[in-house]
Design a protein around this motif. Structure first.
Motif, short mmCIF file in Angstrom:
data_model
loop_
_atom_site.label_atom_id
_atom_site.label_comp_id
_atom_site.label_asym_id
_atom_site.label_seq_id
_atom_site.Cartn_x
_atom_site.Cartn_y
_atom_site.Cartn_z
N PRO A 198 64.59 21.92 -20.03
CA PRO A 198 63.52 21.24 -20.76
C PRO A 198 64.02 20.11 -21.64
O PRO A 198 65.14 20.15 -22.17
CB PRO A 198 62.91 22.35 -21.61
N MET A 199 63.18 19.10 -21.80
CA MET A 199 63.47 18.03 -22.74
C MET A 199 63.43 18.60 -24.16
O MET A 199 62.80 19.64 -24.39
CB MET A 199 62.44 16.91 -22.59
N PRO A 200 64.10 17.95 -25.11
CA PRO A 200 64.14 18.48 -26.48
C PRO A 200 62.77 18.76 -27.07
O PRO A 200 62.59 19.78 -27.76
CB PRO A 200 64.86 17.37 -27.25
N GLU A 201 61.77 17.90 -26.83
CA GLU A 201 60.44 18.13 -27.42
C GLU A 201 59.80 19.38 -26.83
O GLU A 201 59.07 20.10 -27.53
CB GLU A 201 59.53 16.92 -27.20
N VAL A 202 60.08 19.66 -25.56
CA VAL A 202 59.52 20.85 -24.93
C VAL A 202 60.21 22.10 -25.47
O VAL A 202 59.56 23.09 -25.82
CB VAL A 202 59.67 20.78 -23.40
N ALA A 203 61.54 22.05 -25.55
CA ALA A 203 62.29 23.20 -26.07
C ALA A 203 61.88 23.51 -27.50
O ALA A 203 61.75 24.68 -27.89
CB ALA A 203 63.79 22.91 -26.00
N LYS A 204 61.65 22.47 -28.29
CA LYS A 204 61.23 22.68 -29.68
C LYS A 204 59.84 23.29 -29.75
O LYS A 204 59.59 24.23 -30.51
CB LYS A 204 61.26 21.35 -30.43
N ALA A 205 58.92 22.78 -28.93
CA ALA A 205 57.54 23.29 -28.95
C ALA A 205 57.48 24.74 -28.53
O ALA A 205 56.70 25.53 -29.07
CB ALA A 205 56.66 22.43 -28.05
N LEU A 206 58.30 25.12 -27.54
CA LEU A 206 58.30 26.49 -27.03
C LEU A 206 59.30 27.40 -27.74
O LEU A 206 59.43 28.57 -27.38
CB LEU A 206 58.59 26.48 -25.53
N LYS A 207 60.01 26.84 -28.72
CA LYS A 207 60.99 27.61 -29.51
C LYS A 207 62.02 28.29 -28.61
O LYS A 207 62.31 29.48 -28.74
CB LYS A 207 60.28 28.63 -30.40
N ILE A 263 37.84 11.73 -7.40
CA ILE A 263 38.29 10.82 -8.44
C ILE A 263 39.40 11.50 -9.25
O ILE A 263 39.17 12.56 -9.84
CB ILE A 263 37.14 10.45 -9.39
N PRO A 264 40.62 10.94 -9.26
CA PRO A 264 41.68 11.53 -10.09
C PRO A 264 41.40 11.26 -11.57
O PRO A 264 41.20 10.12 -11.97
CB PRO A 264 42.94 10.80 -9.62
N LEU A 265 41.38 12.32 -12.36
CA LEU A 265 41.02 12.20 -13.77
C LEU A 265 42.18 12.40 -14.71
O LEU A 265 42.24 11.78 -15.77
CB LEU A 265 39.93 13.21 -14.13
N MET A 266 43.12 13.29 -14.34
CA MET A 266 44.17 13.65 -15.30
C MET A 266 45.44 14.04 -14.58
O MET A 266 45.42 14.75 -13.57
CB MET A 266 43.68 14.80 -16.18
N LEU A 267 46.55 13.56 -15.12
CA LEU A 267 47.89 13.93 -14.64
C LEU A 267 48.50 14.87 -15.67
O LEU A 267 48.56 14.53 -16.86
CB LEU A 267 48.75 12.69 -14.47
N GLU A 268 48.95 16.04 -15.23
CA GLU A 268 49.44 17.05 -16.17
C GLU A 268 50.86 17.51 -15.83
O GLU A 268 51.18 17.75 -14.67
CB GLU A 268 48.54 18.29 -16.15
N ASP A 269 51.68 17.64 -16.86
CA ASP A 269 52.97 18.33 -16.78
C ASP A 269 52.86 19.60 -17.62
O ASP A 269 52.61 19.53 -18.83
CB ASP A 269 54.10 17.45 -17.32
N ILE A 270 53.07 20.76 -16.98
CA ILE A 270 52.93 22.04 -17.65
C ILE A 270 54.29 22.74 -17.66
O ILE A 270 54.88 22.96 -16.60
CB ILE A 270 51.89 22.93 -16.94
N HIS A 271 54.78 23.05 -18.85
CA HIS A 271 56.07 23.74 -19.00
C HIS A 271 55.82 25.18 -19.45
O HIS A 271 55.08 25.43 -20.40
CB HIS A 271 56.94 23.03 -20.04
N LEU A 272 56.47 26.12 -18.77
CA LEU A 272 56.37 27.55 -19.08
C LEU A 272 57.77 28.14 -19.19
O LEU A 272 58.64 27.81 -18.38
CB LEU A 272 55.61 28.28 -17.97
N PRO A 273 58.03 29.02 -20.17
CA PRO A 273 59.35 29.64 -20.27
C PRO A 273 59.67 30.45 -19.00
O PRO A 273 58.88 31.30 -18.60
CB PRO A 273 59.22 30.56 -21.49
N GLU A 274 60.81 30.17 -18.40
CA GLU A 274 61.17 30.84 -17.15
C GLU A 274 61.29 32.34 -17.32
O GLU A 274 60.92 33.11 -16.43
CB GLU A 274 62.49 30.26 -16.60
N GLU A 275 61.79 32.79 -18.47
CA GLU A 275 62.00 34.22 -18.66
C GLU A 275 60.70 35.02 -18.63
O GLU A 275 60.69 36.21 -18.29
CB GLU A 275 62.74 34.49 -19.97
N ILE A 276 59.58 34.36 -18.93
CA ILE A 276 58.28 35.03 -18.92
C ILE A 276 57.58 34.84 -17.58
O ILE A 276 56.96 35.76 -17.05
CB ILE A 276 57.38 34.50 -20.05
#
Length: 254
Positions: free
Chosen positions: A125-134, A153-166
């Motif tokens: 994860p990028m630092p901002e992601v690691a910080k947000a997910l502690k 119609i494409p409305l939204m592009l999403e990047d979703i990060h989830l802790p791998e251990e969970i």
């Protein structure tokens, strides 16, 4: 039925007592115990908990103490009261946030976007992601990139990060036609309890513009969401870019 619930409360709280000598108020101690039981999945979303009278009897406290503990949990959104039925573990609906932020151009009731998964896998994860997910150093996340589409119609592009251990194996699931939070709850026993979102206007990069079928430099809305499970543990970091020409913020204040 009430007797059955009371028997369950005896089992769930076995060996746990309130400390009448503590400086911590009794209602707060009880509130913490109830939160812990929910966090341990003794009571799941939608399930009724013991009544105020049963809790008062189990812990030898006044009904006012119980009422205050439950009242705070209701105000926090962890519990919900149904008149004439009882108190239940709440089932928050965060999917409405999409409706809150974006107008679809469709008047059909109950119409929601579907998803096209563009990429998925395990990443550092990028630092901002690691910080947000502690996250601790070395912990990885599962990254899902998807495009939300409504009536072609494409409305939204999403990047979703989830802790791998969970969420091991989440990147192998077909989520194109499914809501994510029920999957978190049912398959991974990690319900989303609350979330915070941050909005800001940006301009589309060439990559984002290509996915959203707009011109580079056009207005987009960035929405960052950190979603939490029990005990305020962050378990999802989501960064979304939505088309500015479809953005229309809506909120009710009561």
């Amino acid at each position: 039925m009430l007797r059955k619930n009371h028997e369950k409360s005896d089992i769930f709280f076995q060996g746990q007592e309130l400390d009448i000598k503590s400086a911590v108020p009794l209602y707060y101690q009880l509130k913490e115990l109830i939160q812990a039981q929910i966090a341990d999945n003794h009571w799941r979303q939608g399930q009724m908990i013991p009544s105020e009278n049963e809790l008062a009897e189990a812990f030898k406290v006044s009904s006012g103490t119980v009422k205050k503990a439950l009242g705070e949990l209701v105000s926090q959104g962890l519990l919900t009261r149904r008149q004439g039925k009882g108190t239940f573990v709440a089932k928050p609906d965060f999917n409405k946030s999409f409706i809150r932020f974006f107008r679809f151009g469709s008047k059909k009731e109950g119409v929601f976007p579907h998803s096209k998964v563009l990429a998925s896998g395990t990443v550092d994860p990028m630092p901002e992601v690691a910080k947000a997910l502690k996250l601790e150093p070395g912990q990885r996340t599962i990254l899902i990139r998807r495009l939300r589409i409504l009536e072609d119609i494409p409305l939204m592009l999403e990047d979703i990060h989830l802790p791998e251990e969970i969420f091991k194996g989440f990147d192998e699931l077909d989520i194109s036609q499914k809501l994510l939070y029920p999957i978190y709850d049912r398959k991974y026993h990690t319900p989303i309890i609350w979330a915070e979102e941050f909005l800001k206007p940006l301009t589309a990069t060439q990559e984002a513009a290509g996915y959203l079928a707009i011109e580079p430099g056009q207005a987009v809305i960035s929405i960052e969401r950190i979603a939490y499970t029990y005990q305020d543990r962050p378990v999802e970091f989501r960064k979304s870019l939505g088309r500015g020409d479809k953005f229309s913020y809506h909120i009710e204040i009561r």
